[in-house]
Design an enzyme around this catalytic site. Structure first.
Site, PDB file in Angstrom:
ATOM      1  N   ARG A 181       0.876  -1.183   0.000  1.00  0.00           N
ATOM      2  CA  ARG A 181       0.000   0.000   0.000  1.00  0.00           C
ATOM      3  C   ARG A 181       0.904   1.222   0.000  1.00  0.00           C
ATOM      4  O   ARG A 181       1.652   1.429   0.975  1.00  0.00           O
ATOM      5  CB  ARG A 181      -0.915  -0.021   1.217  1.00  0.00           C
ATOM      6  CG  ARG A 181      -1.653   1.286   1.437  1.00  0.00           C
ATOM      7  CD  ARG A 181      -2.766   1.183   2.450  1.00  0.00           C
ATOM      8  NE  ARG A 181      -3.892   0.451   1.929  1.00  0.00           N
ATOM      9  CZ  ARG A 181      -5.135   0.537   2.397  1.00  0.00           C
ATOM     10  NH1 ARG A 181      -5.409   1.333   3.417  1.00  0.00           N
ATOM     11  NH2 ARG A 181      -6.120  -0.170   1.866  1.00  0.00           N
ATOM     12  N   ASP A 205     -17.337   7.103  -2.217  1.00  0.00           N
ATOM     13  CA  ASP A 205     -16.102   6.997  -1.438  1.00  0.00           C
ATOM     14  C   ASP A 205     -15.807   8.395  -0.885  1.00  0.00           C
ATOM     15  O   ASP A 205     -16.429   9.386  -1.299  1.00  0.00           O
ATOM     16  CB  ASP A 205     -14.956   6.481  -2.345  1.00  0.00           C
ATOM     17  CG  ASP A 205     -13.636   6.265  -1.598  1.00  0.00           C
ATOM     18  OD1 ASP A 205     -13.647   6.221  -0.346  1.00  0.00           O
ATOM     19  OD2 ASP A 205     -12.586   6.155  -2.265  1.00  0.00           O
ATOM     20  N   ARG A 222     -13.717  -8.841   0.622  1.00  0.00           N
ATOM     21  CA  ARG A 222     -12.300  -8.514   0.415  1.00  0.00           C
ATOM     22  C   ARG A 222     -11.450  -9.737   0.791  1.00  0.00           C
ATOM     23  O   ARG A 222     -10.508 -10.102   0.094  1.00  0.00           O
ATOM     24  CB  ARG A 222     -11.895  -7.327   1.298  1.00  0.00           C
ATOM     25  CG  ARG A 222     -12.457  -5.984   0.892  1.00  0.00           C
ATOM     26  CD  ARG A 222     -11.838  -5.484  -0.392  1.00  0.00           C
ATOM     27  NE  ARG A 222     -10.392  -5.452  -0.324  1.00  0.00           N
ATOM     28  CZ  ARG A 222      -9.670  -4.484   0.258  1.00  0.00           C
ATOM     29  NH1 ARG A 222     -10.274  -3.452   0.808  1.00  0.00           N
ATOM     30  NH2 ARG A 222      -8.351  -4.530   0.246  1.00  0.00           N
ATOM     31  N   HIS A 228      -7.091   0.668  -6.626  1.00  0.00           N
ATOM     32  CA  HIS A 228      -7.358  -0.211  -5.480  1.00  0.00           C
ATOM     33  C   HIS A 228      -8.005  -1.484  -6.047  1.00  0.00           C
ATOM     34  O   HIS A 228      -9.199  -1.738  -5.859  1.00  0.00           O
ATOM     35  CB  HIS A 228      -8.274   0.506  -4.489  1.00  0.00           C
ATOM     36  CG  HIS A 228      -8.283  -0.080  -3.111  1.00  0.00           C
ATOM     37  ND1 HIS A 228      -7.535  -1.187  -2.752  1.00  0.00           N
ATOM     38  CD2 HIS A 228      -8.971   0.283  -1.981  1.00  0.00           C
ATOM     39  CE1 HIS A 228      -7.746  -1.475  -1.478  1.00  0.00           C
ATOM     40  NE2 HIS A 228      -8.615  -0.603  -0.997  1.00  0.00           N
ATOM     41  N   CYS A 246     -16.485   1.646  -0.044  1.00  0.00           N
ATOM     42  CA  CYS A 246     -15.323   0.810   0.273  1.00  0.00           C
ATOM     43  C   CYS A 246     -14.955   0.879   1.754  1.00  0.00           C
ATOM     44  O   CYS A 246     -14.322  -0.031   2.282  1.00  0.00           O
ATOM     45  CB  CYS A 246     -14.134   1.246  -0.574  1.00  0.00           C
ATOM     46  SG  CYS A 246     -13.744   2.991  -0.397  1.00  0.00           S
ATOM     47  N   GLN A 257     -10.064  -4.047  -3.915  1.00  0.00           N
ATOM     48  CA  GLN A 257     -11.355  -3.484  -3.525  1.00  0.00           C
ATOM     49  C   GLN A 257     -12.378  -3.696  -4.647  1.00  0.00           C
ATOM     50  O   GLN A 257     -13.483  -4.196  -4.406  1.00  0.00           O
ATOM     51  CB  GLN A 257     -11.182  -1.981  -3.247  1.00  0.00           C
ATOM     52  CG  GLN A 257     -12.448  -1.287  -2.799  1.00  0.00           C
ATOM     53  CD  GLN A 257     -12.883  -1.714  -1.406  1.00  0.00           C
ATOM     54  OE1 GLN A 257     -12.081  -1.706  -0.488  1.00  0.00           O
ATOM     55  NE2 GLN A 257     -14.143  -2.081  -1.244  1.00  0.00           N
TER      56      GLN A 257
HETATM   57  N1   CP Z   1     -11.433  -0.354   2.014  1.00  0.00           N
HETATM   58  C1   CP Z   1     -10.175  -0.407   2.498  1.00  0.00           C
HETATM   59  O1   CP Z   1      -9.205  -0.673   1.766  1.00  0.00           O
HETATM   60  O2   CP Z   1     -10.075  -0.152   3.828  1.00  0.00           O
HETATM   61  P1   CP Z   1      -8.709   0.073   4.660  1.00  0.00           P
HETATM   62  O3   CP Z   1      -8.138   1.384   4.194  1.00  0.00           O
HETATM   63  O4   CP Z   1      -9.147   0.094   6.082  1.00  0.00           O
HETATM   64  O5   CP Z   1      -7.775  -1.061   4.342  1.00  0.00           O
HETATM   65  N1  NVA Z   2      -9.978   6.616  -1.684  1.00  0.00           N
HETATM   66  C1  NVA Z   2      -9.673   6.160  -0.348  1.00  0.00           C
HETATM   67  C2  NVA Z   2      -9.903   4.703  -0.233  1.00  0.00           C
HETATM   68  C3  NVA Z   2      -9.615   4.084   1.105  1.00  0.00           C
HETATM   69  C4  NVA Z   2      -9.844   2.605   1.132  1.00  0.00           C
HETATM   70  C5  NVA Z   2      -8.237   6.515   0.005  1.00  0.00           C
HETATM   71  O1  NVA Z   2      -7.347   6.315  -0.834  1.00  0.00           O
HETATM   72  O2  NVA Z   2      -7.994   7.036   1.099  1.00  0.00           O
END
Ligand code: CP
Ligand code: NVA
Length: 311
Positions: free
Chosen positions: A107, A229, A297, A134, A269, A137
């Site tokens: 990440r 989102d 997930r 993502h 998400c 997701q």
């Molecule tokens: N939806 C998602 O990826 O959540 P987190 O940021 O908590 O991993």
């Molecule tokens: N768009 C959001 C998604 C989190 C799962 C972010 O990147 O913070």
């Protein structure tokens, strides 16, 4: 399947279909946590490393649980642990990890960091969220749509909000699976042309349509599913005030949803900024499937890890 999942572009529509069949098999065979299946010891003695530059609840927990349920061991490396690209180059981190572990889920802030990790790793690298995509997701979300609506092809999915990482991966998946996806956000916050072009190109083979608009009502009209989102993603906190102002007319609330099909499914998400992009009554309402998404997930990532490592 390719070695890595950096982008949904790494998968064809047929590969996503195969992945979903594995997810169904995993769910059918698991019958609760104590169920025994061929997946139980699939990665026994192997290690997954989570290299995370940003916080996470769902991704970190669901990857760890998925891997543990298949008999493997997980290491979590937080930003301060390795200083990816700062304490040590991304290339050197990739070379070292490749000597110890079997798979990396990363990440990162920059999408290019995951591309670089994948390029220099001899082991599979999975995108666990970047500023551009993502993919895990989106795969979990389309599995959720398939399970609840029974079909993905030909449905109308409205994404209301920021043309962000989640939106890009959903768009690329919709384009491969034949979903008609409408994206509504304020001027200046539409998804990047690169992703819209990639999605429109893929849509030609699946009869999907990808429509970008600034009118949330039009996007939601007769929609089977409505997705939103956060208005500012991790790393964009400084833009919070400007974004909150620009996105105000794009809140997913009862009034906007009155345009959608009755009982249209509501997706997010998570994490949600309650009272901003979505109201409490919608997020907690009877048509919300957000926890189903969160559960899927884990199943989707388990199937993905299983398929990637079996090659
Ligand atoms: N939806 C998602 O990826 O959540 P987190 O940021 O908590 O991993
Ligand atoms: N768009 C959001 C998604 C989190 C799962 C972010 O990147 O913070």
């Amino acid at each position: 399947m390719k070695k890595d999942l950096v982008s949904i572009s790494d998968l064809s529509g047929a590969e996503i279909g195969e992945l979903f069949r594995t997810v169904k098999d995993i769910k059918d065979q698991s019958r609760g946590l104590l169920g025994r299946s061929k997946y139980n010891d699939a990665v026994k003695g192997r290690t997954l490393v989570l290299v995370f530059e940003k916080p996470s609840l769902r991704t970190r927990a669901s990857f760890s649980v998925a891997w543990a349920q298949m008999g493997g061991h997980t290491i979590y490396l937080a930003p301060e642990d390795i200083g990816l690209g700062k304490r040590e180059s991304v290339q050197d981190v990739a070379h070292n990890l490749s000597r110890w572990v079997e798979v990396i889920a990363a990440r990162t802030f920059k999408h290019s960091t995951i591309e670089e990790l994948a390029h220099h790793s001899s082991i599979p690298v999975i995108n666990a969220l970047s500023d551009q995509e993502h993919p895990c997701q989106a795969l979990g979300d389309f599995m959720t749509i398939k399970e609840i609506l029974g079909t993905i092809k030909g449905i109308k999915l409205a994404f209301i909000g920021d043309g962000n990482n989640v939106c890009n991966s959903l768009m690329l998946t919709a384009a491969r699976l034949g979903t008609n996806m409408w994206i509504a956000g304020p001027k200046g916050y539409a998804p990047k042309k690169k992703y819209v072009d990639l999605a429109k190109k893929a849509a030609k083979n699946s009869s999907a349509s990808i429509i970008i608009t600034e009118d949330p009502k039009k996007a939601v009209e007769d929609a089977d599913a409505v997705y939103t989102d956060v208005w500012y993603s991790m790393g964009q906190e400084k833009e919070k005030t400007a974004r909150k102002k620009a996105f105000k007319p794009f809140q997913v609330n009862s009034k906007l949803l009155s345009k959608a099909k009755p009982n249209a499914m509501i997706l997010h998400c998570l994490p949600a900024h309650r009272g901003e992009e979505i109201t409490d009554n919608v997020l907690d309402g009877p048509n919300s499937v957000v926890l189903h998404q969160a559960e899927n997930r884990m199943h989707v990532q388990k199937a993905l890890l299983y398929r990637i490592l079996r090659k």
